[in-house]
Design a protein around this motif. Sequence first.
Motif, PDB file in Angstrom:
ATOM      1  N   TYR A 144      12.925  51.772  56.362  1.00  0.00           N
ATOM      2  CA  TYR A 144      11.765  52.330  57.020  1.00  0.00           C
ATOM      3  C   TYR A 144      10.768  52.874  56.654  1.00  0.00           C
ATOM      4  O   TYR A 144      10.078  52.340  57.298  1.00  0.00           O
ATOM      5  N   GLU A 148       6.736  51.992  56.959  1.00  0.00           N
ATOM      6  CA  GLU A 148       6.108  52.548  57.841  1.00  0.00           C
ATOM      7  C   GLU A 148       4.998  53.586  57.043  1.00  0.00           C
ATOM      8  O   GLU A 148       3.328  52.967  57.783  1.00  0.00           O
ATOM      9  N   ALA A 177      14.329  44.873  53.070  1.00  0.00           N
ATOM     10  CA  ALA A 177      15.558  44.887  54.764  1.00  0.00           C
ATOM     11  C   ALA A 177      15.264  43.772  55.365  1.00  0.00           C
ATOM     12  O   ALA A 177      16.516  43.567  56.180  1.00  0.00           O
ATOM     13  N   ARG A 213      11.668  47.390  65.922  1.00  0.00           N
ATOM     14  CA  ARG A 213      10.593  47.944  65.005  1.00  0.00           C
ATOM     15  C   ARG A 213      10.216  47.768  63.512  1.00  0.00           C
ATOM     16  O   ARG A 213       9.284  47.734  63.567  1.00  0.00           O
ATOM     17  N   TYR A 214      10.424  46.461  62.934  1.00  0.00           N
ATOM     18  CA  TYR A 214       9.809  46.063  62.067  1.00  0.00           C
ATOM     19  C   TYR A 214       8.489  45.138  62.766  1.00  0.00           C
ATOM     20  O   TYR A 214       7.378  45.361  62.417  1.00  0.00           O
TER      21      TYR A 214
END
Length: 263
Positions: A144, A148, A177, A213-214
Amino acid sequence: MSRRLTSRTRVKFLTHLLRLPTHSALAGASFGVAFAIASLLLAPQTLAKRVRAPGGARAAVVVDERLAALRDAPGLSANLVQRLGRGRAVSLRGPKVARDGVTFYRVGVTSRTSGWVQGEALASSARAGDDERLLRLISGSEGYDRLERAVIFIETFPRSPLRPAALLLLGETADDAARTLSREAARRLDEREMAAGGAPPHSYFLNFSGLDRYRRQGIIFTFDAAKKQFQYDGAAWRELVRRHPRSPEAERARARLGERGMK
């Protein structure tokens, strides 16, 4: 309609639409169409957002939160004002080199809060070489964190020649992911509970909290109900092929899209 409308203009437009008369069926239909248009205007942009700094100054964004200590003076021993999180936009002002050779930048966080931050914590299109440095950081990151930071690159450096490489890294990281999320969802979602709940099975997966969060980063996953697997929607690959069709990275992006039956 132009995607360059400011947030304030969009809000004013929506406010005007909400004042339309609704006393007739025709007016009600017009209101529905208008509200749909307004929703599109207010919808968040995913891979095309631009970093904006407070006060309209030169923008910078935190890319390495490990170094992002806002201090009251340019030095590692200066008092800590606050910690800045990754993705935080600041206004970039003048640099100053501390006695130990570390370069600090005076930054504005809000209209009332300012201080000094180590230069390597930030990335800005106003500083030469920051795109190359951020791409190295992305390549050295995993999971992640890599994703990001790749999103930050896309938002911060819209004209960088390194953009194709960042888009490819973003797409491949999101694809990895999807497999991780599929395993996590299968482990945490109980089939008997889903059957007892009565909702369509796929809706439990697409409501899986691990996706949250994605989604905040504009990364979207679809769900293959037959295989019970998430799949990255390929937005970064498509943008890479569309905007940089002659780049070496575009060939790999086309291959990725073809493997997944995407266009």
